[in-house]
Design a protein around this motif. Structure first.
Motif, PDB file in Angstrom:
ATOM      1  N   PHE A 108       0.843  -1.197   0.000  1.00 19.74           N
ATOM      2  CA  PHE A 108       0.000   0.000   0.000  1.00 19.74           C
ATOM      3  C   PHE A 108       0.879   1.248   0.000  1.00 19.74           C
ATOM      4  O   PHE A 108       1.935   1.287   0.637  1.00 19.74           O
ATOM      5  CB  PHE A 108      -0.933  -0.007   1.199  1.00 19.74           C
ATOM      6  N   ASP A 109       0.424   2.270  -0.707  1.00 20.58           N
ATOM      7  CA  ASP A 109       1.215   3.488  -0.854  1.00 20.58           C
ATOM      8  C   ASP A 109       1.072   4.436   0.327  1.00 20.58           C
ATOM      9  O   ASP A 109       2.029   5.104   0.721  1.00 20.58           O
ATOM     10  CB  ASP A 109       0.814   4.223  -2.141  1.00 20.58           C
ATOM     11  N   GLU A 110      -0.125   4.518   0.879  1.00 17.38           N
ATOM     12  CA  GLU A 110      -0.379   5.416   2.002  1.00 17.38           C
ATOM     13  C   GLU A 110      -1.221   4.708   3.055  1.00 17.38           C
ATOM     14  O   GLU A 110      -2.066   3.875   2.733  1.00 17.38           O
ATOM     15  CB  GLU A 110      -1.093   6.689   1.551  1.00 17.38           C
ATOM     16  N   TYR A 111      -0.983   5.061   4.303  1.00 17.03           N
ATOM     17  CA  TYR A 111      -1.731   4.451   5.412  1.00 17.03           C
ATOM     18  C   TYR A 111      -1.639   5.379   6.608  1.00 17.03           C
ATOM     19  O   TYR A 111      -0.659   6.106   6.786  1.00 17.03           O
ATOM     20  CB  TYR A 111      -1.171   3.068   5.753  1.00 17.03           C
ATOM     21  N   GLU A 112      -2.680   5.341   7.417  1.00 12.55           N
ATOM     22  CA  GLU A 112      -2.744   6.171   8.615  1.00 12.55           C
ATOM     23  C   GLU A 112      -3.472   5.418   9.717  1.00 12.55           C
ATOM     24  O   GLU A 112      -4.385   4.637   9.452  1.00 12.55           O
ATOM     25  CB  GLU A 112      -3.504   7.479   8.354  1.00 12.55           C
ATOM     26  N   VAL A 113      -3.071   5.678  10.947  1.00 12.51           N
ATOM     27  CA  VAL A 113      -3.830   5.184  12.094  1.00 12.51           C
ATOM     28  C   VAL A 113      -4.988   6.154  12.322  1.00 12.51           C
ATOM     29  O   VAL A 113      -4.779   7.332  12.596  1.00 12.51           O
ATOM     30  CB  VAL A 113      -2.955   5.081  13.354  1.00 12.51           C
ATOM     31  N   ALA A 114      -6.201   5.667  12.177  1.00 14.17           N
ATOM     32  CA  ALA A 114      -7.373   6.513  12.313  1.00 14.17           C
ATOM     33  C   ALA A 114      -7.817   6.655  13.764  1.00 14.17           C
ATOM     34  O   ALA A 114      -8.380   7.687  14.153  1.00 14.17           O
ATOM     35  CB  ALA A 114      -8.533   5.951  11.485  1.00 14.17           C
ATOM     36  N   ARG A 115      -7.536   5.617  14.557  1.00 16.59           N
ATOM     37  CA  ARG A 115      -7.971   5.664  15.953  1.00 16.59           C
ATOM     38  C   ARG A 115      -7.213   4.616  16.754  1.00 16.59           C
ATOM     39  O   ARG A 115      -6.915   3.531  16.249  1.00 16.59           O
ATOM     40  CB  ARG A 115      -9.487   5.424  16.054  1.00 16.59           C
ATOM     41  N   GLU A 116      -6.920   4.930  18.003  1.00 17.67           N
ATOM     42  CA  GLU A 116      -6.294   3.986  18.928  1.00 17.67           C
ATOM     43  C   GLU A 116      -6.917   4.135  20.309  1.00 17.67           C
ATOM     44  O   GLU A 116      -7.238   5.243  20.737  1.00 17.67           O
ATOM     45  CB  GLU A 116      -4.793   4.248  19.046  1.00 17.67           C
ATOM     46  N   ASP A 117      -7.079   3.018  21.004  1.00 17.68           N
ATOM     47  CA  ASP A 117      -7.576   3.041  22.373  1.00 17.68           C
ATOM     48  C   ASP A 117      -7.249   1.696  23.023  1.00 17.68           C
ATOM     49  O   ASP A 117      -7.734   0.660  22.578  1.00 17.68           O
ATOM     50  CB  ASP A 117      -9.082   3.291  22.400  1.00 17.68           C
ATOM     51  N   LYS A 118      -6.419   1.721  24.045  1.00 15.58           N
ATOM     52  CA  LYS A 118      -5.991   0.495  24.725  1.00 15.58           C
ATOM     53  C   LYS A 118      -5.372  -0.464  23.704  1.00 15.58           C
ATOM     54  O   LYS A 118      -4.355  -0.165  23.108  1.00 15.58           O
ATOM     55  CB  LYS A 118      -7.161  -0.134  25.476  1.00 15.58           C
ATOM     56  N   ALA A 119      -6.006  -1.617  23.486  1.00 15.55           N
ATOM     57  CA  ALA A 119      -5.474  -2.599  22.533  1.00 15.55           C
ATOM     58  C   ALA A 119      -6.021  -2.405  21.127  1.00 15.55           C
ATOM     59  O   ALA A 119      -5.569  -3.057  20.185  1.00 15.55           O
ATOM     60  CB  ALA A 119      -5.803  -4.010  23.014  1.00 15.55           C
ATOM     61  N   TYR A 120      -6.971  -1.510  20.966  1.00 18.19           N
ATOM     62  CA  TYR A 120      -7.654  -1.303  19.690  1.00 18.19           C
ATOM     63  C   TYR A 120      -6.879  -0.364  18.780  1.00 18.19           C
ATOM     64  O   TYR A 120      -6.405   0.687  19.211  1.00 18.19           O
ATOM     65  CB  TYR A 120      -9.035  -0.712  19.985  1.00 18.19           C
ATOM     66  N   ILE A 121      -6.749  -0.751  17.514  1.00 19.97           N
ATOM     67  CA  ILE A 121      -6.132   0.121  16.522  1.00 19.97           C
ATOM     68  C   ILE A 121      -6.928   0.035  15.230  1.00 19.97           C
ATOM     69  O   ILE A 121      -7.288  -1.060  14.778  1.00 19.97           O
ATOM     70  CB  ILE A 121      -4.644  -0.224  16.285  1.00 19.97           C
ATOM     71  N   LEU A 122      -7.232   1.192  14.646  1.00 22.95           N
ATOM     72  CA  LEU A 122      -7.999   1.292  13.410  1.00 22.95           C
ATOM     73  C   LEU A 122      -7.112   1.966  12.371  1.00 22.95           C
ATOM     74  O   LEU A 122      -6.591   3.058  12.602  1.00 22.95           O
ATOM     75  CB  LEU A 122      -9.271   2.119  13.634  1.00 22.95           C
ATOM     76  N   VAL A 123      -6.944   1.291  11.230  1.00 23.89           N
ATOM     77  CA  VAL A 123      -6.006   1.759  10.208  1.00 23.89           C
ATOM     78  C   VAL A 123      -6.714   1.905   8.867  1.00 23.89           C
ATOM     79  O   VAL A 123      -7.513   1.030   8.477  1.00 23.89           O
ATOM     80  CB  VAL A 123      -4.812   0.790  10.053  1.00 23.89           C
ATOM     81  N   LYS A 124      -6.428   2.984   8.163  1.00 25.64           N
ATOM     82  CA  LYS A 124      -6.935   3.156   6.802  1.00 25.64           C
ATOM     83  C   LYS A 124      -5.749   3.147   5.840  1.00 25.64           C
ATOM     84  O   LYS A 124      -4.648   3.618   6.179  1.00 25.64           O
ATOM     85  CB  LYS A 124      -7.738   4.447   6.667  1.00 25.64           C
ATOM     86  N   ALA A 125      -5.963   2.608   4.640  1.00 22.60           N
ATOM     87  CA  ALA A 125      -4.877   2.459   3.681  1.00 22.60           C
ATOM     88  C   ALA A 125      -5.408   2.576   2.262  1.00 22.60           C
ATOM     89  O   ALA A 125      -6.613   2.441   1.999  1.00 22.60           O
ATOM     90  CB  ALA A 125      -4.185   1.099   3.867  1.00 22.60           C
ATOM     91  N   ARG A 126      -4.463   2.832   1.319  1.00 23.99           N
ATOM     92  CA  ARG A 126      -4.828   2.921  -0.089  1.00 23.99           C
ATOM     93  C   ARG A 126      -3.572   2.755  -0.947  1.00 23.99           C
ATOM     94  O   ARG A 126      -2.444   2.878  -0.462  1.00 23.99           O
ATOM     95  CB  ARG A 126      -5.497   4.254  -0.402  1.00 23.99           C
ATOM     96  N   TYR A 127      -3.817   2.477  -2.225  1.00 23.83           N
ATOM     97  CA  TYR A 127      -2.719   2.452  -3.183  1.00 23.83           C
ATOM     98  C   TYR A 127      -3.170   3.159  -4.445  1.00 23.83           C
ATOM     99  O   TYR A 127      -4.369   3.356  -4.678  1.00 23.83           O
ATOM    100  CB  TYR A 127      -2.287   1.007  -3.481  1.00 23.83           C
ATOM    101  N   PHE A 128      -2.194   3.574  -5.249  1.00 26.67           N
ATOM    102  CA  PHE A 128      -2.480   4.291  -6.481  1.00 26.67           C
ATOM    103  C   PHE A 128      -1.923   3.528  -7.671  1.00 26.67           C
ATOM    104  O   PHE A 128      -0.995   2.739  -7.549  1.00 26.67           O
ATOM    105  CB  PHE A 128      -1.852   5.700  -6.436  1.00 26.67           C
ATOM    106  N   LYS A 129      -2.468   3.791  -8.817  1.00 24.54           N
ATOM    107  CA  LYS A 129      -1.965   3.210 -10.064  1.00 24.54           C
ATOM    108  C   LYS A 129      -0.646   3.889 -10.452  1.00 24.54           C
ATOM    109  O   LYS A 129      -0.506   5.098 -10.287  1.00 24.54           O
ATOM    110  CB  LYS A 129      -2.982   3.372 -11.179  1.00 24.54           C
TER     111      LYS A 129
END
Length: 261
Positions: free
Chosen positions: A240-261
C-alpha cells in the motif's frame, strides 16, 4: 417479503452457483484449481467454527471487545461508513473480510451507503449465522454472504471500490498475504481525492508491551500484535502506498490504507 439470499462458497459445485451471482469471481480455471486445493480445514480447532460457537460470539463474546478499547459494533460500522462511503454516490461495492456472524456488517448494510456489500468469512458456521442475521434484520437485499479465505480471495483483480475488516487481522494465519490479497481485489484510489481511502481495518495490539521488543515478541495467530508499528509494517509490506492510524484506544487500533496506479 424479503428475498432470501444465497450463501456462496468457493468450494461449491459450479452447477449450484448462478452465473449472475458470481459474475466477477475468478475465471473458471481458477475456480476449479481452488476447489481442488481449498478444503477449508483449519490447522487448529476453533470453537467459533461450530454453530454454537458462532452463536456465542454473536450473543456476547464480540461485545467483550469493548474492554480492549473497541467502540462497539454500531460505532465500528459508523466508522466504516464515515471513512469509506462516498456521500455523493451509492455505486460502490464493499467487501467485508472476516465478517464473523455479521454483528458489524449488518449495520454497514443497513446504512444503505454501499450499492452492495459482500460479507466473507472462513467458517461456514459464521457465514450461516451472518446470513440468518441479515435476512432477519436488514431490509436491504444488497448483500451476499461468501465463504472464503482471506489468503486466497475468490474474486477477480480490482473488483471492489472498498474493503473493510473489523477485529479480523490478528486471526489470519498470514496477515501480509491476506493484505496482499485485499490489495489485489481492491481498485486503486484517486490521487486527486485525499479522502479516497480504499481499506479500513481494525485489530488488536498489546496494550502494554512491558519489556517486549520486535526481536523478543513472537506473534502467532489469534495473538495481539506487538504495537502499532508492527501493524503498519504489515501494511507497508503488502504494497500500500499510504496508510494512517485513524484511531487507537488500549489494545484497539484502526487503520486506513490505499494504493495508487
Amino acid at each position: 417479503m424479503k428475498r432470501k439470499r444465497q450463501l456462496l462458497t468457493i468450494n461449491m459445485s459450479s452447477s449450484i452457483a448462478p452465473r449472475a451471482s458470481v459474475g466477477f469471481f475468478r475465471h473458471q480455471r481458477a475456480r476449479k484449481r481452488t476447489r481442488r486445493m481449498r478444503t477449508f480445514v483449519s490447522s487448529s480447532f476453533s470453537p467459533f467454527q461450530t454453530k454454537l460457537g458462532a452463536i456465542v460470539y454473536d450473543s456476547g463474546y464480540r461485545q467483550l471487545f469493548r474492554l480492549l478499547g473497541y467502540p462497539g459494533c454500531e460505532r465500528e460500522a459508523e466508522e466504516v461508513v464515515s471513512i469509506l462511503a462516498n456521500k455523493n454516490t451509492r455505486v460502490m461495492q464493499l467487501l467485508d473480510v472476516s465478517c464473523g456472524p455479521g454483528v458489524v456488517t449488518k449495520s454497514i448494510i443497513s446504512s444503505k451507503m454501499f450499492a452492495k456489500v459482500y460479507a466473507l468469512d472462513f467458517y461456514e458456521s459464521m457465514c450461516e449465522r451472518a446470513k440468518e442475521t441479515f435476512e432477519r434484520e436488514c431490509t436491504e437485499n444488497s448483500y451476499e454472504v461468501v465463504r472464503g479465505d482471506v489468503s486466497d480471495l475468490p474474486f477477480a483483480n480490482e473488483t471492489f471500490e472498498k474493503v473493510s475488516s473489523t477485529a479480523g487481522m490478528h486471526c489470519w494465519p498470514d496477515p501480509v498475504k491476506g493484505m496482499k490479497e485485499i490489495k489485489r481485489v481492491l481498485k486503486p484510489s484517486a490521487n486527486s481525492d485525499r479522502d479516497d481511502w480504499g481499506v479500513l481495518f481494525s485489530t488488536v495490539v498489546l496494550p502494554r508491551k512491558g519489556r517486549e521488543t520486535k526481536e523478543t515478541y513472537k506473534w502467532e495467530t489469534n495473538k495481539p500484535f506487538l504495537d502499532r508499528e508492527a501493524v503498519l509494517d504489515i501494511v507497508r509490506e503488502s504494497g500500500f502506498d499510504e496508510y494512517e492510524v485513524a484511531r487507537e484506544d488500549k489494545a484497539y487500533i484502526l487503520v486506513k490504507a490505499r494504493y495508487f496506479k
